[in-house]
Scaffold this motif. Structure first.
Motif: not given
Length: 285
Positions: A157, A173, A175, A180, A182-184, A196-197, A200, A203
């Protein structure tokens, strides 16, 4: 991993889009990110039960990201499900107590369901035993930098700018097996989220403002437009981009085509706009 969009909208009441909620299946775990209004109904529409959700992570505690929280916990409890594991910024523990505690807003309901003889008989007929405990989600308060090791998956995070200092706001994020996600959350542009992106496979990024749309100067750095999101995703090596959190006016005639055209000029991978109940498979390359 598999992602199901349960809510791709905003706080606005809108038949097309529930508020924020995203279901990620990672092995045997069913992970819900945020639980805004309408997310519960869409969860049921997918054929899943409330008690199927094993983990719930809140990016932040705006109402459109948590309005269906109590409904999810109560319904999973009424099915006899295992306690939901809940992770979110403060004050999620106090909020949970204010819903389900001895003096919580649902305490009258819970006393009736657990102490009233006919209700006890209904519970027993469904296979339950007495005494019947109250809902007891396992709540962990978290802050940016939090890391969680799941069963074959790992969550990391970061902090994202959104509603500070009033709310703690985070991006996540996950994995698993070389893939992978990622949720913003609701995020302004920031180095931590870009980091953290990196690389990925998918996203999922909120989009509250269109390119060229007028906004108060205080809003602009907190609400990146599609082209700004696309540039960040390209710089981070993101493979696939999905925009979400669309407002009612952003679904007008021709707007989606323009958004995707704007993204195509700055982002080299596939891009799309989230729609409720859509499912996306996430796999590493």
């Amino acid at each position: 991993m598999r992602l199901t969009i349960l809510g791709s909208g905003s706080p606005e009441a809108y038949a097309r889009r529930a508020s924020s909620g995203y279901l990620l299946e990672a092995g045997d775990d069913v992970i819900l990110f945020d639980c805004g209004g309408g997310v519960f109904d869409n969860l049921v529409r997918t054929g899943r039960k409330p008690s199927d959700v094993t983990h719930l992570f809140f990016t932040h505690l705006h109402s459109d990201h948590m309005m269906d929280y109590a409904r999810l916990v109560h319904a999973a409890w009424d099915e006899g499900g295992a306690p939901l594991r809940v992770f979110g910024p403060p004050p999620i523990a106090r909020i949970t107590e204010q819903y389900f505690g001895a003096e919580g807003v649902l305490s009258h309901d819970l006393r009736a369901r657990t102490r009233f003889l006919p209700s006890q008989e209904v519970w027993k007929a469904r296979g339950g035993t007495l005494p019947r405990p109250w809902p007891a989600p396992e709540v962990t308060e978290i802050r940016p930098g939090f890391v969680f090791e799941g069963d074959g998956w790992r969550l990391t995070s970061c902090e994202v700018p959104h509603a500070q200092p009033h709310l703690v706001c985070m991006g996540f994020r996950v994995d698993r097996d070389g893939a992978s996600f990622v949720y913003s959350g609701d995020a302004g542009a920031c180095d931590a989220l870009t980091s953290i992106c990196t690389g990925a496979d998918l996203l999922l990024h909120w989009c509250y403002r269109l390119d060229g749309e007028q906004a108060h100067p205080a809003m602009i750095p907190l609400t990146p437009a599609p082209s700004e999101i696309g540039r960040m995703a390209e710089a981070a090596g993101v493979k696939r981009l999905v925009l979400t959190h669309f407002r009612v006016h952003m679904d007008g005639d021709g707007i989606h085509d323009k958004v995707l055209a704007d993204l195509d000029t700055v982002f080299s991978g596939p891009a799309e706009i989230a729609e409720d109940l859509k499912t996306i498979t996430i796999s590493g390359v």
